[in-house]
Design a protein around this motif. Structure first.
Motif, PDB file in Angstrom:
ATOM      1  N   ASP A   1       8.848  -1.867   4.679  1.00 36.93           N
ATOM      2  CA  ASP A   1      10.000  -1.051   5.048  1.00 36.93           C
ATOM      3  C   ASP A   1       9.881   0.351   4.450  1.00 36.93           C
ATOM      4  OD1 ASP A   1      11.026  -3.213   6.389  1.00 36.93           O
ATOM      5  OD2 ASP A   1      12.531  -3.722   4.872  1.00 36.93           O
ATOM      6  N   ALA A   2       9.538   0.422   3.171  1.00 31.95           N
ATOM      7  CA  ALA A   2       9.383   1.717   2.512  1.00 31.95           C
ATOM      8  C   ALA A   2       8.231   2.508   3.120  1.00 31.95           C
ATOM      9  CB  ALA A   2       9.138   1.516   1.008  1.00 31.95           C
ATOM     10  N   GLN A   3       7.168   1.793   3.485  1.00 31.79           N
ATOM     11  CA  GLN A   3       6.000   2.437   4.077  1.00 31.79           C
ATOM     12  C   GLN A   3       6.343   3.089   5.415  1.00 31.79           C
ATOM     13  OE1 GLN A   3       2.877  -0.299   5.293  1.00 31.79           O
ATOM     14  NE2 GLN A   3       1.339   1.110   4.515  1.00 31.79           N
ATOM     15  N   ALA A   4       7.091   2.382   6.246  1.00 31.33           N
ATOM     16  CA  ALA A   4       7.456   2.915   7.557  1.00 31.33           C
ATOM     17  C   ALA A   4       8.283   4.197   7.423  1.00 31.33           C
ATOM     18  CB  ALA A   4       8.224   1.868   8.356  1.00 31.33           C
ATOM     19  N   VAL A   5       9.244   4.171   6.505  1.00 30.91           N
ATOM     20  CA  VAL A   5      10.107   5.333   6.304  1.00 30.91           C
ATOM     21  C   VAL A   5       9.317   6.491   5.691  1.00 30.91           C
ATOM     22  CG1 VAL A   5      12.093   6.196   5.021  1.00 30.91           C
ATOM     23  CG2 VAL A   5      12.202   3.959   6.110  1.00 30.91           C
ATOM     24  N   THR A   6       8.509   6.184   4.686  1.00 31.62           N
ATOM     25  CA  THR A   6       7.744   7.225   4.009  1.00 31.62           C
ATOM     26  C   THR A   6       6.737   7.881   4.949  1.00 31.62           C
ATOM     27  OG1 THR A   6       7.988   6.076   1.892  1.00 31.62           O
ATOM     28  CG2 THR A   6       6.215   7.685   2.050  1.00 31.62           C
TER      29      THR A   6
ATOM     30  N   HIS B   1       6.649  11.914   5.947  1.00 31.57           N
ATOM     31  CA  HIS B   1       5.489  12.789   5.744  1.00 31.57           C
ATOM     32  C   HIS B   1       4.989  13.360   7.068  1.00 31.57           C
ATOM     33  CE1 HIS B   1       4.705  12.642   1.466  1.00 31.57           C
ATOM     34  NE2 HIS B   1       5.017  11.349   1.476  1.00 31.57           N
ATOM     35  N   GLU B   2       5.042  12.560   8.115  1.00 28.84           N
ATOM     36  CA  GLU B   2       4.666  13.065   9.438  1.00 28.84           C
ATOM     37  C   GLU B   2       5.567  14.243   9.828  1.00 28.84           C
ATOM     38  OE1 GLU B   2       4.342  11.578  14.109  1.00 28.84           O
ATOM     39  OE2 GLU B   2       5.068  10.203  12.554  1.00 28.84           O
ATOM     40  N   LEU B   3       6.861  14.079   9.640  1.00 28.67           N
ATOM     41  CA  LEU B   3       7.809  15.139   9.960  1.00 28.67           C
ATOM     42  C   LEU B   3       7.558  16.377   9.103  1.00 28.67           C
ATOM     43  CD1 LEU B   3      10.363  16.301  11.263  1.00 28.67           C
ATOM     44  CD2 LEU B   3      11.709  15.026   9.558  1.00 28.67           C
ATOM     45  N   ALA B   4       7.379  16.162   7.793  1.00 29.35           N
ATOM     46  CA  ALA B   4       7.179  17.289   6.881  1.00 29.35           C
ATOM     47  C   ALA B   4       5.941  18.093   7.263  1.00 29.35           C
ATOM     48  CB  ALA B   4       7.074  16.791   5.442  1.00 29.35           C
TER      49      ALA B   4
ATOM     50  N   VAL C   1       8.326   2.768  -4.550  1.00 19.66           N
ATOM     51  CA  VAL C   1       7.984   1.404  -4.137  1.00 19.66           C
ATOM     52  C   VAL C   1       6.515   1.334  -3.752  1.00 19.66           C
ATOM     53  CG1 VAL C   1       8.421  -0.401  -2.433  1.00 19.66           C
ATOM     54  CG2 VAL C   1      10.332   0.905  -3.379  1.00 19.66           C
ATOM     55  N   LEU C   2       6.030   2.346  -3.035  1.00 16.93           N
ATOM     56  CA  LEU C   2       4.637   2.359  -2.599  1.00 16.93           C
ATOM     57  C   LEU C   2       3.686   2.663  -3.745  1.00 16.93           C
ATOM     58  CD1 LEU C   2       4.956   4.238   0.810  1.00 16.93           C
ATOM     59  CD2 LEU C   2       5.123   1.799   0.329  1.00 16.93           C
ATOM     60  N   ARG C   3       4.133   3.455  -4.700  1.00 23.16           N
ATOM     61  CA  ARG C   3       3.251   3.810  -5.810  1.00 23.16           C
ATOM     62  C   ARG C   3       2.842   2.574  -6.620  1.00 23.16           C
ATOM     63  NH1 ARG C   3       0.938   7.957  -3.869  1.00 23.16           N
ATOM     64  NH2 ARG C   3       1.912   9.988  -4.181  1.00 23.16           N
TER      65      ARG C   3
ATOM     66  N   ALA D   1      -1.397  12.533   8.703  1.00 28.70           N
ATOM     67  CA  ALA D   1      -0.567  12.250   7.532  1.00 28.70           C
ATOM     68  C   ALA D   1       0.101  10.890   7.680  1.00 28.70           C
ATOM     69  CB  ALA D   1       0.487  13.345   7.357  1.00 28.70           C
ATOM     70  N   ARG D   2       0.579  10.602   8.886  1.00 24.85           N
ATOM     71  CA  ARG D   2       1.200   9.301   9.124  1.00 24.85           C
ATOM     72  C   ARG D   2       0.181   8.177   8.899  1.00 24.85           C
ATOM     73  NH1 ARG D   2       5.810   7.780  11.816  1.00 24.85           N
ATOM     74  NH2 ARG D   2       5.873   5.566  12.366  1.00 24.85           N
ATOM     75  N   ARG D   3      -1.031   8.347   9.418  1.00 31.33           N
ATOM     76  CA  ARG D   3      -2.064   7.322   9.235  1.00 31.33           C
ATOM     77  C   ARG D   3      -2.366   7.118   7.751  1.00 31.33           C
ATOM     78  NH1 ARG D   3      -4.712  10.412  13.312  1.00 31.33           N
ATOM     79  NH2 ARG D   3      -4.414   9.481  15.378  1.00 31.33           N
ATOM     80  N   ASN D   4      -2.373   8.203   7.009  1.00 29.00           N
ATOM     81  CA  ASN D   4      -2.669   8.123   5.580  1.00 29.00           C
ATOM     82  C   ASN D   4      -1.697   7.202   4.856  1.00 29.00           C
ATOM     83  OD1 ASN D   4      -2.386  10.190   2.701  1.00 29.00           O
ATOM     84  ND2 ASN D   4      -4.105   8.861   3.149  1.00 29.00           N
ATOM     85  N   TRP D   5      -0.432   7.239   5.259  1.00 32.19           N
ATOM     86  CA  TRP D   5       0.584   6.413   4.595  1.00 32.19           C
ATOM     87  C   TRP D   5       0.691   5.026   5.189  1.00 32.19           C
ATOM     88  CZ3 TRP D   5       2.783   7.411   0.051  1.00 32.19           C
ATOM     89  CH2 TRP D   5       2.654   8.714  -0.445  1.00 32.19           C
ATOM     90  N   THR D   6       0.170   4.818   6.404  1.00 28.60           N
ATOM     91  CA  THR D   6       0.258   3.490   7.001  1.00 28.60           C
ATOM     92  C   THR D   6      -0.986   2.644   6.762  1.00 28.60           C
ATOM     93  OG1 THR D   6      -0.519   4.394   9.122  1.00 28.60           O
ATOM     94  CG2 THR D   6       1.857   4.177   8.822  1.00 28.60           C
ATOM     95  N   THR D   7      -2.007   3.216   6.125  1.00 27.14           N
ATOM     96  CA  THR D   7      -3.215   2.427   5.820  1.00 27.14           C
ATOM     97  C   THR D   7      -3.093   1.672   4.507  1.00 27.14           C
ATOM     98  OG1 THR D   7      -4.246   4.396   4.855  1.00 27.14           O
ATOM     99  CG2 THR D   7      -4.791   3.879   7.131  1.00 27.14           C
TER     100      THR D   7
END
Length: 217
Positions: free
Chosen positions: A87-92, A96-99, A164-166, A204-210
């Motif tokens: 859940d945290a990953q999807a939001v984060t 980051h994609e938006l930013a 949470v992701l860290r 950026a989105r891929r970076n956080w979803t991997t």
């Protein structure tokens, strides 16, 4: 008198934030382990503060998914739960994609240089097995477009869910798997330098979803 009252209020806010960040960081770096009981008296003695800022910090940490509380029974460090991480990953990832999409047109040469330098530090930290330095460098890298985007709501969401992701990244960055992030960072910069906001944002989105969510805890 308004001035002393405002100053006192600011000091209380600084104290609350300091207590929150210190407990949060201790959870992220593993000093406080999943399932460990958190006692107000022990935390207060460690941080040198009263019960009030401790309780306020624990309430914020519970909202962030780092602490679990059973009123009148116990407060513990939350186990690393795959669903919470997903859940945290999807939001984060979305933030980051938006930013990045917003920031790319405004990024300066100095911004791009700062991102490249942070990625070099990130790669060096991974090679040295220094997880703390790797996370700090990763924060610095992603922090450039987040700050340049200038969206306070994005920053607030990331402040809540990134910790949470860290906890999971602490495991990932200790392995060879984490080194793929170096290449992903480089691609983000490459797209951004070319003015390709969409390409940079998707990377950026891929970076956080991997990030693997099959964590132990």
């Amino acid at each position: 008198m308004p001035v002393p009252a405002a100053a006192a209020s600011a000091q209380r806010q600084l104290l609350r934030d300091s207590v929150f960040h210190r407990i949060r960081d201790a959870i992220i770096d593993g000093t406080l382990e999943p399932g460990e009981r958190l006692l107000d008296a022990e935390l207060g003695a460690w941080l040198g503060v009263s019960r009030t800022p401790i309780r306020e910090a624990l309430a914020r940490l519970e909202a962030a998914g780092l602490v679990e509380t059973k009123p009148g029974r116990y407060t513990i460090v939350s186990p690393i739960d795959p669903r919470t991480v997903r859940d945290a990953q999807a939001v984060t990832a979305a933030m980051h994609e938006l930013a990045v999409r917003v920031a790319v047109p405004a990024l300066t040469d100095a911004d791009l240089a700062a991102m490249r330098e942070a990625n070099e530090r990130f790669a060096a930290a991974l090679a040295a097995g220094d997880v703390v330095a790797a996370i700090a460098a990763d924060d610095a890298f992603h922090g450039v477009p987040v700050e340049r985007a200038g969206n306070a709501a994005v920053r607030a969401v990331l402040d809540q869910y990134t910790p949470v992701l860290r906890r999971v990244e602490r495991i990932r960055f200790a392995s060879l798997v984490g080194r793929e992030s170096v290449a992903q960072h480089a691609r983000i910069v490459e797209f951004a330098a070319a003015g390709d906001a969409e390409g940079a944002a998707l990377e950026a989105r891929r970076n956080w979803t991997t990030l693997s969510v099959h964590a132990e805890g």
